[in-house]
Design a protein around this motif. Sequence first.
Motif: not given
Length: 660
Positions: A74-75, A60, A64, A563, A565, A580, A538, A71, A582, A66
Amino acid sequence: MFAVVFGLLSTVARAQTEVTDLTALPIEQLMQVQVVTGASKYAQASSEAPANVSVITAADIKAYGWRTLADVLRSLPGLYTNYDRTYTTLGARGFLRAGDYDTRFLLLIDGYRTNDPIFDEASVGTEALLDVDLIERVEYVPGAGSAVYGSNALFGVINVVTKRGRDMDGVQVSGATGSTNMREGRVTWGKRAENGAEWLLSASVDDAPGRDLYFGEFNRPGISDGVARGMDFDRAKRLFAKGSFGEFGVTFGYVDRTKGVPTAPYDEAFNDPRARADDARQMFNGTWQHALDDVTDVSARVFWGRFVSLGDYPYYPPPVGINRDIFDTAWYGTELKLVTHRIDRHTLAVGTELQRDYRDVMLNFDTAPYRGYLNDQRNNNRVGVYVQDQFLLHRDWVLDTGLRYDHTSFAPGIFSPRVGLIWHAAATTTIKAIYGMAYRAPNDYELHYQTSAPGGQQLTPGLSAERIRTYETVVEQQVAAGGKATLSVFENNVSNLINQGEDPNTGLLFFSNVARVRTCGAELGYEQNWPGGTRLRTSYSLQRSKDMDTGQMLSNSPRHMMKLNLSAPVWRSDWRAGVEAQYISNRLTASGLPSEHVGGYWIANLTLLAARLAPNLEMSASVYNVFGRRYADPAGPEQPQPSIPQDGRTFRLKFIYAFR
């Protein structure tokens, strides 16, 4: 008051005493079974954990793009961050006090407690100990965690599990560049020997000059145009080592981060290049694990840590020189633990922890001419004992109980209980009802820091420990092959909340136990893994946080969060795109007035990952805040601005090459 929750998740393994049941699961369901350690300090299926545990993997993090642990976090459902251009802080379920130092989360790295004794800070931004490329997985355990871990685990436990030597299997070199001439570099070596020993060594450096930033509060014709030039720089260097042989393991970490301070907090001079914060952290963690027999394990841990922070605050006139903060703390300790299944239908865990803070030093002085304001030196102790029992009441019912007693120099004699009732209502449905209490002892900084320098702080004797009662009901259900959904309904009640404010008579900051806060809310999440490698995660969070003494809504508390992703192959199986998005709704600023708030915002990030751009070469290209949204985070009471503007559109290009 007990909240009731409905939701959906993957099928889960039964209690650890019934691990043979896993062999009867269909392969689609078996792939969804997650084993976690952060909830109870021993490995268990996530469906048996007395919490709604979220897990983020190394895949992951790559997908994304991060860059920091912030980072990553906060997902997740219910979590959000705040950045004051110096430190990144974390909020949960509508609670984040602007100006806080993440004191209400416990952050673990391979089981090692990283929160330092002076600030109790759980570092998740660029000041964090760990390069995210070294993370194997992150477990977030929401809710009261003091029954297992003691102080600081009010809103959750973050358990970071690092990679092993076998995960590298050679030398790996990475380099990145991006907006504002940002540069990153890392060299990592890892190997597993034929005798089972494995080692990992890593060194990395980051250098981000940052942008010039405009602050309207300092736009004064003839004096300042309100632009902080070259003040937002961020530089860090890190070392990390990890090894294991047989029953023994060792981990060492070091970070030194220097950050420019462009916002002129604590009444300091604006746009003065001498303003900066320098933080250095070190950790050592040695472990031993031994199986006494087929049903009983014992383990021991010895650890050491050090944190040194230097802050320079330029003022003029007078004094012409710099006001300097120095914080220097070091600690060591040990933990002993026994986990056994010897009693039929029970998993019992018993342990004790001891920590000695042998140096807690806080200094504050002007440099030229020298004038001392604070020289505080002391040492402290922390002792805790805990017991947990997971009882298989029936084939489909599990009762999880835990109790911990802590005695610290700042909060003697605190009991923290936790009770969870878990019902496997069907082969695809699990329902959890959870109650817990947790606490946070006031830290050394809150109790003993004082200075009469400009923007200084005064003492508030007699601070009490914060307490929280949590009620949560979680429903987890598998909804399709590779899909799971969750719904969590919760209520948090915080008492003796430690808050920072400004004394109108002296103009100095101070801490006090001022509020009782109640948060009610719900989190709905869905995850899906499709054949071919497409992954979706999500969530939607709704919460309402209220000060029970004043009736006002809490500052820096979004009502709504969404959220999303999504990661999918775009060309062959080794080229992936990660999207991503948000949404964070309006938040009140520190004033708490309904007319003073920061607006809600949508941001989107996009990453293209080429796992095999060439033999042994990986490339990722990321664009953050793709649409260039303007948004801000609420500022703390030490800041002259009510809100802090965040970055617009930025990008990063990264390459990783493996020598094998």
